[in-house]
Each structure stands twice: as structure tokens, then as C-alpha cells.
Design a protein around this motif. Structure first.
Motif, PDB file in Angstrom:
ATOM      1  N   SER A 113     -75.140  17.373 -44.649  1.00 21.45           N
ATOM      2  CA  SER A 113     -75.375  17.943 -43.440  1.00 21.45           C
ATOM      3  C   SER A 113     -74.403  16.805 -42.320  1.00 21.45           C
ATOM      4  O   SER A 113     -73.687  16.350 -42.393  1.00 21.45           O
ATOM      5  N   ALA A 114     -73.401  17.836 -41.764  1.00 22.95           N
ATOM      6  CA  ALA A 114     -72.533  16.985 -40.565  1.00 22.95           C
ATOM      7  C   ALA A 114     -72.513  16.188 -39.871  1.00 22.95           C
ATOM      8  O   ALA A 114     -72.147  15.021 -40.100  1.00 22.95           O
ATOM      9  N   PRO A 115     -73.573  15.909 -38.987  1.00 19.80           N
ATOM     10  CA  PRO A 115     -74.281  14.486 -38.993  1.00 19.80           C
ATOM     11  C   PRO A 115     -74.663  14.074 -39.619  1.00 19.80           C
ATOM     12  O   PRO A 115     -74.589  12.339 -38.990  1.00 19.80           O
ATOM     13  N   ALA A 116     -74.901  13.867 -40.848  1.00 21.28           N
ATOM     14  CA  ALA A 116     -75.830  13.242 -41.901  1.00 21.28           C
ATOM     15  C   ALA A 116     -74.164  12.571 -42.452  1.00 21.28           C
ATOM     16  O   ALA A 116     -73.745  11.220 -42.560  1.00 21.28           O
ATOM     17  N   ARG A 117     -73.182  13.426 -42.663  1.00 19.29           N
ATOM     18  CA  ARG A 117     -71.608  12.650 -42.508  1.00 19.29           C
ATOM     19  C   ARG A 117     -70.762  11.626 -41.869  1.00 19.29           C
ATOM     20  O   ARG A 117     -70.488  11.061 -41.811  1.00 19.29           O
ATOM     21  N   THR A 118     -71.444  12.026 -40.160  1.00 21.78           N
ATOM     22  CA  THR A 118     -70.788  11.238 -39.337  1.00 21.78           C
ATOM     23  C   THR A 118     -70.790  10.070 -39.560  1.00 21.78           C
ATOM     24  O   THR A 118     -70.783   9.390 -38.885  1.00 21.78           O
ATOM     25  N   ALA A 119     -73.005   9.913 -39.475  1.00 19.55           N
ATOM     26  CA  ALA A 119     -73.421   8.638 -39.818  1.00 19.55           C
ATOM     27  C   ALA A 119     -72.877   7.480 -40.949  1.00 19.55           C
ATOM     28  O   ALA A 119     -72.662   6.851 -40.774  1.00 19.55           O
ATOM     29  N   LEU A 120     -72.098   9.057 -41.857  1.00 17.94           N
ATOM     30  CA  LEU A 120     -71.338   7.729 -43.303  1.00 17.94           C
ATOM     31  C   LEU A 120     -70.227   7.578 -42.456  1.00 17.94           C
ATOM     32  O   LEU A 120     -69.359   6.309 -43.369  1.00 17.94           O
ATOM     33  N   LEU A 121     -69.218   8.089 -41.686  1.00 19.51           N
ATOM     34  CA  LEU A 121     -68.169   7.659 -41.279  1.00 19.51           C
ATOM     35  C   LEU A 121     -68.609   6.657 -40.534  1.00 19.51           C
ATOM     36  O   LEU A 121     -67.427   5.871 -40.933  1.00 19.51           O
TER      37      LEU A 121
ATOM     38  N   LEU B  80     -75.836  11.531 -32.147  1.00 18.87           N
ATOM     39  CA  LEU B  80     -76.602  11.613 -33.562  1.00 18.87           C
ATOM     40  C   LEU B  80     -78.130  11.579 -33.535  1.00 18.87           C
ATOM     41  O   LEU B  80     -78.505  10.787 -32.630  1.00 18.87           O
ATOM     42  N   ASP B  81     -79.695  12.272 -33.992  1.00 18.31           N
ATOM     43  CA  ASP B  81     -80.526  11.954 -34.033  1.00 18.31           C
ATOM     44  C   ASP B  81     -80.842  10.576 -35.684  1.00 18.31           C
ATOM     45  O   ASP B  81     -79.897  10.994 -36.271  1.00 18.31           O
ATOM     46  N   ALA B  82     -81.751  10.386 -35.571  1.00 18.73           N
ATOM     47  CA  ALA B  82     -82.143   9.161 -36.385  1.00 18.73           C
ATOM     48  C   ALA B  82     -82.796  10.426 -37.841  1.00 18.73           C
ATOM     49  O   ALA B  82     -82.126   9.478 -39.100  1.00 18.73           O
ATOM     50  N   LEU B  83     -82.561  11.950 -38.348  1.00 17.75           N
ATOM     51  CA  LEU B  83     -82.734  12.634 -38.785  1.00 17.75           C
ATOM     52  C   LEU B  83     -81.332  12.412 -39.345  1.00 17.75           C
ATOM     53  O   LEU B  83     -81.363  11.895 -41.502  1.00 17.75           O
ATOM     54  N   ALA B  84     -80.305  12.205 -38.649  1.00 20.22           N
ATOM     55  CA  ALA B  84     -78.370  12.247 -39.324  1.00 20.22           C
ATOM     56  C   ALA B  84     -78.665  10.202 -40.248  1.00 20.22           C
ATOM     57  O   ALA B  84     -77.657  10.617 -41.551  1.00 20.22           O
ATOM     58  N   GLY B  85     -79.107   9.543 -39.581  1.00 18.99           N
ATOM     59  CA  GLY B  85     -78.974   7.969 -40.487  1.00 18.99           C
ATOM     60  C   GLY B  85     -80.133   8.049 -41.811  1.00 18.99           C
ATOM     61  O   GLY B  85     -79.564   7.601 -43.139  1.00 18.99           O
ATOM     62  N   ASP B  86     -81.035   9.207 -41.437  1.00 15.43           N
ATOM     63  CA  ASP B  86     -82.031   8.768 -42.917  1.00 15.43           C
ATOM     64  C   ASP B  86     -81.589   9.596 -43.511  1.00 15.43           C
ATOM     65  O   ASP B  86     -81.769   9.579 -44.654  1.00 15.43           O
ATOM     66  N   GLU B  87     -80.504  10.252 -43.579  1.00 11.74           N
ATOM     67  CA  GLU B  87     -80.277  11.478 -44.625  1.00 11.74           C
ATOM     68  C   GLU B  87     -79.445  10.909 -44.937  1.00 11.74           C
ATOM     69  O   GLU B  87     -78.712  10.779 -45.917  1.00 11.74           O
TER      70      GLU B  87
END
Length: 76
Positions: A2-10, A32-39
Motif C-alpha cells: 500500500s501507499a502508506p506502507a511505502r511511505t513508512a519504508l521511506l 499514517l496509521d499503525a497498519l502502515a508501519g506493520d505492513e
């Protein structure tokens, strides 16, 4: 991914010496929500060291994630 997970990777690529708490706070500031970080953590690209710092499993992975955000000119 997901886009939020990609942002978390950035976020992780911006400073892979950050601990999980710091990355969570930065993610929260970006909305971002916690799901983005978890993903992002479950993507297989990141790992958590014994001192709770988040880093990429390999420097090449970090470079690939960080490259689109780079302001460096492309090689000619």
C-alpha cells in the motif's frame, strides 16, 4: 504494498538508525496509521535489531527505496 506502507519504508530509509518508537511518531505526524508501519515491517525489507532500532535487511534495499526521493542528478 500500500501507499502508506511505502511511505513508512521511506521514513525508515531516511534514517535507518531510528528506533520503532521514533518511526511510529514520525508516521503519526504524517497521518499514517499503525497498519502502515506493520505492513512495512512485515514486508521482509526491514528488520529490528536487538537494541530496537529498525534497519533494512540489506543496504541495497534501502538505496532502492530511497532513490525516488533523491535530489541527486541522474548519471549521464
Amino acid at each position: 504494498m500500500s501507499a502508506p506502507a511505502r511511505t513508512a519504508l521511506l521514513l525508515a530509509a531516511a534514517d535507518d538508525r531510528s528506533d520503532r518508537s521514533t518511526l511510529r511518531q514520525a508516521a503519526h505526524v504524517l497521518g499514517l496509521d499503525a497498519l502502515a508501519g506493520d505492513e512495512a515491517m512485515h514486508s521482509g525489507l526491514l528488520t529490528t535489531r536487538a537494541d530496537d532500532r529498525v534497519c533494512f535487511r540489506h543496504q541495497l534495499m534501502e538505496a532502492v527505496v530511497d532513490e525516488p526521493c533523491s535530489t541527486r542528478p541522474s548519471p549521464v
